[in-house]
Every structure is written in structure tokens, then in C-alpha cells.
Design a protein around this motif. Sequence first.
Motif, PDB file in Angstrom:
ATOM      1  N   ALA A 151      -1.142   8.784   6.458  1.00 54.66           N
ATOM      2  CA  ALA A 151      -0.960   7.715   7.443  1.00 54.66           C
ATOM      3  C   ALA A 151      -2.281   7.032   7.767  1.00 54.66           C
ATOM      4  O   ALA A 151      -2.323   5.810   7.978  1.00 54.66           O
ATOM      5  CB  ALA A 151      -0.330   8.277   8.715  1.00 54.66           C
ATOM      6  N   ARG A 209      -4.021  -1.325   5.796  1.00 60.67           N
ATOM      7  CA  ARG A 209      -3.251  -2.412   6.415  1.00 60.67           C
ATOM      8  C   ARG A 209      -4.162  -3.266   7.289  1.00 60.67           C
ATOM      9  O   ARG A 209      -4.166  -4.510   7.193  1.00 60.67           O
ATOM     10  CB  ARG A 209      -2.105  -1.860   7.249  1.00 60.67           C
ATOM     11  N   ALA A 259       5.282   5.430   2.279  1.00 60.22           N
ATOM     12  CA  ALA A 259       4.694   6.764   2.400  1.00 60.22           C
ATOM     13  C   ALA A 259       5.081   7.705   1.260  1.00 60.22           C
ATOM     14  O   ALA A 259       4.529   8.799   1.157  1.00 60.22           O
ATOM     15  CB  ALA A 259       5.100   7.384   3.742  1.00 60.22           C
ATOM     16  N   THR A 305       3.653  -1.197   3.768  1.00 58.46           N
ATOM     17  CA  THR A 305       3.255   0.150   3.351  1.00 58.46           C
ATOM     18  C   THR A 305       4.478   0.992   3.000  1.00 58.46           C
ATOM     19  O   THR A 305       5.599   0.710   3.414  1.00 58.46           O
ATOM     20  CB  THR A 305       2.462   0.867   4.464  1.00 58.46           C
ATOM     21  N   ARG A 339      -3.044   4.474   5.108  1.00 58.84           N
ATOM     22  CA  ARG A 339      -2.153   3.309   5.253  1.00 58.84           C
ATOM     23  C   ARG A 339      -2.617   2.415   6.400  1.00 58.84           C
ATOM     24  O   ARG A 339      -2.662   1.182   6.249  1.00 58.84           O
ATOM     25  CB  ARG A 339      -0.706   3.758   5.490  1.00 58.84           C
ATOM     26  N   ARG A 340      -2.983   3.032   7.531  1.00 58.36           N
ATOM     27  CA  ARG A 340      -3.445   2.232   8.674  1.00 58.36           C
ATOM     28  C   ARG A 340      -4.746   1.502   8.357  1.00 58.36           C
ATOM     29  O   ARG A 340      -4.909   0.317   8.678  1.00 58.36           O
ATOM     30  CB  ARG A 340      -3.632   3.131   9.894  1.00 58.36           C
ATOM     31  N   VAL A 398       0.857  -1.180   0.000  1.00 58.11           N
ATOM     32  CA  VAL A 398       0.000   0.000   0.000  1.00 58.11           C
ATOM     33  C   VAL A 398       0.898   1.237   0.000  1.00 58.11           C
ATOM     34  O   VAL A 398       1.700   1.425   0.917  1.00 58.11           O
ATOM     35  CB  VAL A 398      -0.932   0.019   1.227  1.00 58.11           C
ATOM     36  N   VAL A 399       0.759   2.085  -1.016  1.00 55.92           N
ATOM     37  CA  VAL A 399       1.592   3.276  -1.139  1.00 55.92           C
ATOM     38  C   VAL A 399       0.687   4.505  -1.060  1.00 55.92           C
ATOM     39  O   VAL A 399      -0.103   4.767  -1.977  1.00 55.92           O
ATOM     40  CB  VAL A 399       2.370   3.288  -2.467  1.00 55.92           C
ATOM     41  N   ASP A 400       0.796   5.253   0.039  1.00 51.87           N
ATOM     42  CA  ASP A 400      -0.041   6.434   0.235  1.00 51.87           C
ATOM     43  C   ASP A 400       0.647   7.355   1.233  1.00 51.87           C
ATOM     44  O   ASP A 400       1.231   6.878   2.213  1.00 51.87           O
ATOM     45  CB  ASP A 400      -1.424   6.033   0.763  1.00 51.87           C
ATOM     46  N   ASP A 401       0.581   8.668   0.975  1.00 50.61           N
ATOM     47  CA  ASP A 401       1.240   9.593   1.897  1.00 50.61           C
ATOM     48  C   ASP A 401       0.387   9.919   3.111  1.00 50.61           C
ATOM     49  O   ASP A 401       0.856  10.570   4.042  1.00 50.61           O
ATOM     50  CB  ASP A 401       1.644  10.885   1.175  1.00 50.61           C
TER      51      ASP A 401
END
Length: 230
Positions: free
Chosen positions: A13, A20, A34, A32, A16-17, A8-11
Motif C-alpha cells: 500500500a 499515485r 493490489a 492502482t 501505491r500511495r 500502478v500494480v503493487d501489493d
Amino acid sequence: MSGARILVVDDEASIRRLLRASLTNYGYTVATAADGLEAIDQVTAWRPDLIVLDLGLPKLNGLDVCRSIRSWSRIPIIVLSVQDAERDKIQALDEGADDYLTKPFGMGELLARIRVALRHAAAAGPDAPLLVFGDLRLDLAARQVYVGEREIHLTPTEYDLLKLLASRAGKVLTHTLLLREIWGLSHERDTQTLRVFVAQLRRKLGDDPASPRYILTEPGVGYRFVAPGG
């Protein structure tokens, strides 16, 4: 594909949480990243089975990440972005993304698209001698196409178009990509020719354009080949 490794690639947080926790709950193994540079490092070192990729990334944007990965890998990439303009979707797909979902998104839809992408990635690749989708069969060695026991007679261009669509089943192929691959660079804007050939293919395959089983239209973007029920 239970236990598949998803990056998972995302700036953000919080995204991402969320992803995940949700994807782990459904049996996937999740890592993940960032930013774009971290994403490429993770892909190189961890070798995920699928990537969920945001476009608006620091250090290296999502399009550049997609372009870089596609230069050496066919890992399925699902873009997840707030950028919902048609041109953004087309650009991401042209750079090699397999699918596109806009934020806010439903977890059920994301999970469904992940399953489809993983299933197609695990299936026979474009170099396999036989592609089978329900009662549709493509014998690549003999350049023959069958629906059930009936051979379907296609022109060379029709066959090449069907082979390209079917060999990348589940992936949205843009008008530009299809025209460039089949007719060459000088025809990249000739969408009318593409529509005519898709209509001919559907007719020969018995694919109702109002409710197609094989060749789906992605309005304003391109076409996606799917297996019946897939």
C-alpha cells in the motif's frame, strides 16, 4: 505525454500511495491495483496508457499478468520489483515487459523511463511505412535504410534484425527473443551469432560500440534501440 493514464500494480500500500501521489503531481492520471487479478480487470475496464507492475503479487504473479496482457495488448509495461537477479529481468522481458527497474528506485529515473515508453508507444508502430530516428530512416516498404542521404546496404538478416530492434524502439529485447525471431527456435542460445550481427550493424550505421547512438547493450540481457538523444 501529460495526462496519460498509468496503472500502478503493487501489493504494498505504501508504494501505491507514493506512486499515485508522485505521478499525479507530474500530471498523470493514476489508478492502482493490489493483486494480479485486479490488475487485469483494471486493464480491461480502464485501458491505461502504461502499466507499472510489481512481480511479487498475490492471486496472480506479475509474470502471469504480463503474459496475459501481452496476449492481446501492446500497452507499455515497466516492471518494478525487488527481484534484481539477471534471470528475473530476462524472464520478465521475455514475457513482454518493456523495461525493468529494481527497488529501491529513484523517482527521477522512473519518470524518465515512463516518458520514453509513452513517447515510443505514441510514435509510429511497426507497420508504419517509414521509421525515422534522427538522421536514420528505414523505408519498410522498399526495405531500404538511409543515414542522412546515404543509403546503407544491409544483408537480408541485418535488415530484419535492424527492423525488429527499431520497430520496438525503447524496449529491451532479450538475446533469446532476438535469436528466436530472426534465426528461429533452434538458435535461441546462439548469442555469439547475435553479437556478430549487432557489431556488423553498428559498423554500417557508423554506431561507435564504445558509445552507441542507436543500439545499446543491456549487459547479460539483450539490446535496446534508441533514437539519438532519446
